[in-house]
Design a protein around this motif. Structure first.
Motif, mmCIF file in Angstrom:
data_model
loop_
_atom_site.group_PDB
_atom_site.id
_atom_site.type_symbol
_atom_site.label_atom_id
_atom_site.label_comp_id
_atom_site.label_asym_id
_atom_site.label_seq_id
_atom_site.Cartn_x
_atom_site.Cartn_y
_atom_site.Cartn_z
ATOM 1 N N ILE A 1 28.149 41.108 42.409
ATOM 2 C CA ILE A 1 28.415 41.616 43.763
ATOM 3 C C ILE A 1 28.166 40.516 44.791
ATOM 4 N N PHE A 2 27.077 39.781 44.625
ATOM 5 C CA PHE A 2 26.773 38.679 45.539
ATOM 6 C C PHE A 2 27.894 37.636 45.513
ATOM 7 N N TRP A 3 28.368 37.285 44.309
ATOM 8 C CA TRP A 3 29.456 36.313 44.180
ATOM 9 C C TRP A 3 30.717 36.821 44.879
ATOM 10 N N LEU A 4 31.040 38.098 44.687
ATOM 11 C CA LEU A 4 32.244 38.649 45.310
ATOM 12 C C LEU A 4 32.123 38.656 46.834
ATOM 13 N N MET A 5 30.932 38.860 47.336
ATOM 14 C CA MET A 5 30.739 38.794 48.788
ATOM 15 C C MET A 5 30.915 37.349 49.285
ATOM 16 N N LEU A 6 30.342 36.385 48.552
ATOM 17 C CA LEU A 6 30.536 34.970 48.910
ATOM 18 C C LEU A 6 32.003 34.562 48.790
ATOM 19 N N SER A 7 32.694 35.158 47.838
ATOM 20 C CA SER A 7 34.088 34.802 47.576
ATOM 21 C C SER A 7 35.027 35.214 48.694
ATOM 22 N N GLN A 8 34.544 35.985 49.639
ATOM 23 C CA GLN A 8 35.367 36.383 50.776
ATOM 24 C C GLN A 8 35.421 35.289 51.843
ATOM 25 N N ARG A 9 34.656 34.235 51.649
ATOM 26 C CA ARG A 9 34.708 33.097 52.574
ATOM 27 C C ARG A 9 36.060 32.403 52.425
ATOM 28 N N PRO A 10 36.591 31.869 53.516
ATOM 29 C CA PRO A 10 37.930 31.256 53.473
ATOM 30 C C PRO A 10 38.123 30.203 52.380
ATOM 31 N N THR A 11 37.120 29.365 52.147
ATOM 32 C CA THR A 11 37.265 28.310 51.135
ATOM 33 C C THR A 11 37.474 28.912 49.748
ATOM 34 N N HIS A 12 36.673 29.904 49.403
ATOM 35 C CA HIS A 12 36.806 30.542 48.090
ATOM 36 C C HIS A 12 38.122 31.305 47.975
ATOM 37 N N VAL A 13 38.515 31.959 49.049
ATOM 38 C CA VAL A 13 39.786 32.703 49.038
ATOM 39 C C VAL A 13 40.938 31.739 48.805
ATOM 40 N N LYS A 14 40.969 30.645 49.550
ATOM 41 C CA LYS A 14 42.054 29.664 49.398
ATOM 42 C C LYS A 14 42.076 29.071 48.000
ATOM 43 N N ASN A 15 40.900 28.758 47.454
ATOM 44 C CA ASN A 15 40.844 28.211 46.094
ATOM 45 C C ASN A 15 41.362 29.217 45.071
ATOM 46 N N ALA A 16 40.950 30.473 45.203
ATOM 47 C CA ALA A 16 41.396 31.504 44.261
ATOM 48 C C ALA A 16 42.907 31.714 44.362
ATOM 49 N N VAL A 17 43.442 31.719 45.582
ATOM 50 C CA VAL A 17 44.887 31.897 45.774
ATOM 51 C C VAL A 17 45.642 30.721 45.163
ATOM 52 N N LYS A 18 45.149 29.517 45.377
ATOM 53 C CA LYS A 18 45.809 28.334 44.803
ATOM 54 C C LYS A 18 45.801 28.394 43.276
ATOM 55 N N LEU A 19 44.674 28.751 42.697
ATOM 56 C CA LEU A 19 44.590 28.853 41.237
ATOM 57 C C LEU A 19 45.467 29.985 40.708
ATOM 58 N N TYR A 20 45.506 31.085 41.425
ATOM 59 C CA TYR A 20 46.370 32.217 41.046
ATOM 60 C C TYR A 20 47.842 31.783 41.072
ATOM 61 N N ARG A 21 48.213 31.048 42.131
ATOM 62 C CA ARG A 21 49.580 30.517 42.232
ATOM 63 C C ARG A 21 49.871 29.567 41.072
ATOM 64 N N ASP A 22 48.945 28.672 40.782
ATOM 65 C CA ASP A 22 49.129 27.716 39.688
ATOM 66 C C ASP A 22 49.264 28.425 38.342
ATOM 67 N N MET A 23 48.509 29.499 38.154
ATOM 68 C CA MET A 23 48.625 30.283 36.915
ATOM 69 C C MET A 23 50.026 30.880 36.796
ATOM 70 N N GLN A 24 50.547 31.407 37.885
ATOM 71 C CA GLN A 24 51.902 31.972 37.871
ATOM 72 C C GLN A 24 52.939 30.904 37.566
ATOM 73 N N LEU A 25 52.787 29.734 38.191
ATOM 74 C CA LEU A 25 53.750 28.654 37.965
ATOM 75 C C LEU A 25 53.699 28.176 36.513
ATOM 76 N N ALA A 26 52.506 28.112 35.937
ATOM 77 C CA ALA A 26 52.368 27.699 34.537
ATOM 78 C C ALA A 26 53.016 28.731 33.608
ATOM 79 N N GLU A 27 52.808 30.017 33.894
ATOM 80 C CA GLU A 27 53.443 31.068 33.089
ATOM 81 C C GLU A 27 54.959 30.977 33.178
ATOM 82 N N GLU A 28 55.462 30.707 34.378
ATOM 83 C CA GLU A 28 56.903 30.580 34.577
ATOM 84 C C GLU A 28 57.459 29.384 33.814
ATOM 85 N N ALA A 29 56.726 28.277 33.813
ATOM 86 C CA ALA A 29 57.172 27.078 33.089
ATOM 87 C C ALA A 29 57.240 27.349 31.592
ATOM 88 N N VAL A 30 56.261 28.049 31.066
ATOM 89 C CA VAL A 30 56.267 28.394 29.642
ATOM 90 C C VAL A 30 57.434 29.320 29.338
#
Length: 127
Positions: free
Chosen positions: A90-119
């Motif tokens: 719960i503490f991690w999820l609360m910290l994860s709402q900070r802009p830096t963590h949100v942007k990092n998670a979105v970028k990684l989520y996007r990269d995961m989608q692009l990798a799946e598409e490439a495969v």
């Protein structure tokens, strides 16, 4: 979400990559990144709608907040280590709402989608 689904999301690593995996499980195919247009698309019940990166960042923040609330509503476990694990998540999820963590998670989520598409493209080409 079911108790089992919440437990699976809690068991993911408490990292930005773990958050990207959470997004994949929570959002599924409702959010899709289109590299050609450098934008996100969101699927509601009826159609696809173009969205900006800012829009998915708001959705991610809300998803982390709701996930933390859902985990907090689970019955309190008896084992001390389980209570500590829940508190850390719960503490991690609360910290994860900070802009830096949100942007990092979105970028990684996007990269995961692009990798799946490439495969997928590679498999369709027969290689």
């Amino acid at each position: 979400m079911t108790k089992k689904e919440l437990k699976e999301l809690m068991d993911l690593p408490l990292t930005d990559f773990g958050n990207a995996l959470r997004l994949q499980a929570i959002f599924g195919k409702r959010w899709v990144y289109l590299p050609r247009f450098k934008c996100w698309m969101y699927r509601d019940q009826y159609s696809w709608k173009g969205k900006r990166t800012r829009d998915i960042c708001y959705a991610v923040t809300a998803a982390f907040r709701h996930l933390a609330q859902d985990i907090d509503r689970l019955p309190m476990p008896k084992a001390e280590w389980e209570r500590e694990e829940r508190t850390e998540t719960i503490f991690w999820l609360m910290l994860s709402q900070r802009p830096t963590h949100v942007k990092n998670a979105v970028k990684l989520y996007r990269d995961m989608q692009l990798a799946e598409e490439a495969v997928r493209d590679e498999v369709l080409r027969g290689n």
